[in-house]
Design a protein around this motif. Structure first.
Motif, PDB file in Angstrom:
ATOM      1  N   ALA A 189      -2.019 -11.353  -8.399  1.00  0.00           N
ATOM      2  CA  ALA A 189      -2.572 -10.211  -7.670  1.00  0.00           C
ATOM      3  C   ALA A 189      -2.071 -10.184  -6.228  1.00  0.00           C
ATOM      4  O   ALA A 189      -1.983 -11.220  -5.567  1.00  0.00           O
ATOM      5  N   VAL A 190      -1.754  -8.990  -5.748  1.00  0.00           N
ATOM      6  CA  VAL A 190      -1.272  -8.801  -4.372  1.00  0.00           C
ATOM      7  C   VAL A 190      -2.071  -7.687  -3.725  1.00  0.00           C
ATOM      8  O   VAL A 190      -2.085  -6.556  -4.228  1.00  0.00           O
ATOM      9  N   ASP A 191      -2.753  -8.008  -2.636  1.00  0.00           N
ATOM     10  CA  ASP A 191      -3.488  -6.965  -1.905  1.00  0.00           C
ATOM     11  C   ASP A 191      -3.338  -7.083  -0.396  1.00  0.00           C
ATOM     12  O   ASP A 191      -3.911  -6.297   0.352  1.00  0.00           O
ATOM     13  N   ARG A 223       0.979  -1.872  -1.155  1.00  0.00           N
ATOM     14  CA  ARG A 223       0.265  -0.655  -1.545  1.00  0.00           C
ATOM     15  C   ARG A 223       0.436  -0.377  -3.038  1.00  0.00           C
ATOM     16  O   ARG A 223      -0.517  -0.011  -3.726  1.00  0.00           O
ATOM     17  N   LYS A 224       1.651  -0.567  -3.534  1.00  0.00           N
ATOM     18  CA  LYS A 224       1.903  -0.321  -4.959  1.00  0.00           C
ATOM     19  C   LYS A 224       1.159  -1.327  -5.821  1.00  0.00           C
ATOM     20  O   LYS A 224       0.562  -0.954  -6.847  1.00  0.00           O
ATOM     21  N   ARG A 225       1.181  -2.587  -5.448  1.00  0.00           N
ATOM     22  CA  ARG A 225       0.498  -3.605  -6.232  1.00  0.00           C
ATOM     23  C   ARG A 225      -1.012  -3.403  -6.220  1.00  0.00           C
ATOM     24  O   ARG A 225      -1.694  -3.672  -7.223  1.00  0.00           O
ATOM     25  N   ARG A 226      -1.549  -2.936  -5.112  1.00  0.00           N
ATOM     26  CA  ARG A 226      -2.975  -2.601  -5.085  1.00  0.00           C
ATOM     27  C   ARG A 226      -3.283  -1.498  -6.083  1.00  0.00           C
ATOM     28  O   ARG A 226      -4.263  -1.563  -6.825  1.00  0.00           O
ATOM     29  N   ALA A 227      -2.427  -0.482  -6.109  1.00  0.00           N
ATOM     30  CA  ALA A 227      -2.643   0.639  -7.027  1.00  0.00           C
ATOM     31  C   ALA A 227      -2.524   0.197  -8.482  1.00  0.00           C
ATOM     32  O   ALA A 227      -3.159   0.778  -9.373  1.00  0.00           O
ATOM     33  N   ASP A 228      -1.714  -0.833  -8.745  1.00  0.00           N
ATOM     34  CA  ASP A 228      -1.495  -1.304 -10.104  1.00  0.00           C
ATOM     35  C   ASP A 228      -2.463  -2.404 -10.526  1.00  0.00           C
ATOM     36  O   ASP A 228      -2.362  -2.916 -11.659  1.00  0.00           O
TER      37      ASP A 228
END
Length: 316
Positions: A189-191, A223-228
């Motif tokens: 996870a990346v946030d 931002r993309k990893r948060r959305a995913d």
């Protein structure tokens, strides 16, 4: 006068680029991916298969009758993970490198499962669409390795040989990553910036191979990893904690094709003990254990991986 006009046009171009990046920082990431694709001699295309729009990179071989090699990326990965290996392989083979459905630029459909059996069905349709008359050499990394194993076992007429690199799908020796997955977490996870660095440090062992991700590209990735995040957790639930999580290893006993098992000794994600677990199920497999690299063998040791692949494909 001509010099002034040229400088003015240059200034306008710089301002336009800056405005575009400000509006969409991920433009920098896409630009870097395009540079890597061009450097590897690859082109970009799309195809409809298994009810999805696939985006894939490809390159034709130098020789018309060369084998077709299909490459499947891993969890949170994308087709770009294979570009260093594609470059190292040169023009020996026809290469097809897709973003799996749900990932990268390929279509993600709401309410659709993207676990091992579903993706194996998807991959079989992709192969049939782009190599309808000839079976392919199928390579899979991490999650993609589990998908490749299941595809080879279930659709032997479509897969001439199968290579599993740091592959998921067996119960390997316990490590921090595996225990976190079983506990219900997403260790990838990346946030924020710290978790992005943790992600990079987890999948890479060789410090020289770790990608440098400057701002604002790093902010765009975060931002993309948060959305995913929700999608990643749903996929991880299926490939890491459900009854299907060990399906690739269970069905690997049905693999009769020539196989290549390649791991890095310092893999902190899929422990190298998984190599022998797969080998016990695929006794005809050739085993390669590289040293000084982690989970991203494709990026950390592309020349060594390419050498192993070429020797294996060319072997009787």
């Amino acid at each position: 006068m001509a010099m002034r006009i040229a400088l003015l046009l240059l200034l306008v171009a710089v301002l336009a680029t800056a405005l575009a990046v400000w509006r969409d920082p991920f433009l920098l990431v896409r630009g870097e991916f395009a540079r890597q694709r061009w450097s590897a001699g690859l082109s970009r295309a799309t195809v409809e298969a298994a009810g999805h729009r696939w985006v894939y990179a490809y390159r034709e071989a130098d020789v018309a009758d060369a084998p077709t090699v299909v490459m499947l990326h891993g969890f949170t990965g994308s087709k770009e993970n294979w570009y260093p290996l594609a470059q190292a392989l040169g023009g020996r083979y026809r290469l097809l490198i897709p973003d799996l459905p749900g990932w990268g630029e390929s279509q993600r459909r709401p309410g659709v499962a993207y676990g091992f059996p579903e993706q194996a069905t998807n991959v079989e349709a992709f192969i049939r669409a782009l190599s309808p008359d000839r079976p392919v050499v199928l390579l899979g990394h991490s999650m993609g390795g589990g998908i490749a194993a299941l595809t080879a076992a279930r659709y032997p007429d479509d897969v001439l040989k199968v290579g599993l690199f740091d592959a998921a799908g067996v119960r390997f020796k316990e490590n921090r990553f595996g225990l976190a997955v079983l506990a219900g977490n997403n260790p990838f996870a990346v946030d924020d910036a710290a978790s992005l660095q943790h992600y990079v440090d987890t999948v890479f062992f060789d410090a020289k191979a770790k990608p440098w991700i400057p701002w604002p590209a790093s902010a765009a990735l975060i931002r993309k990893r948060r959305a995913d995040a929700g999608f990643e957790q749903a996929v991880l639930e299926r490939i890491g904690r459900s009854a299907d999580s060990l399906l690739p290893g269970e069905e690997a006993v049905r693999i009769r094709q020539p196989a290549l098992l390649l791991w890095c000794r310092q893999d902190a994600v899929i422990d190298a003990s998984a190599l022998d677990l797969y080998a016990s199920r695929i006794p005809q497999a050739r085993k390669v254990l590289l040293d000084g690299c982690g989970h991203m063998s494709l990026v950390e040791r592309p020349r060594a991986v390419a050498e192993a692949v070429v020797k294996w494909i060319q072997s009787p």
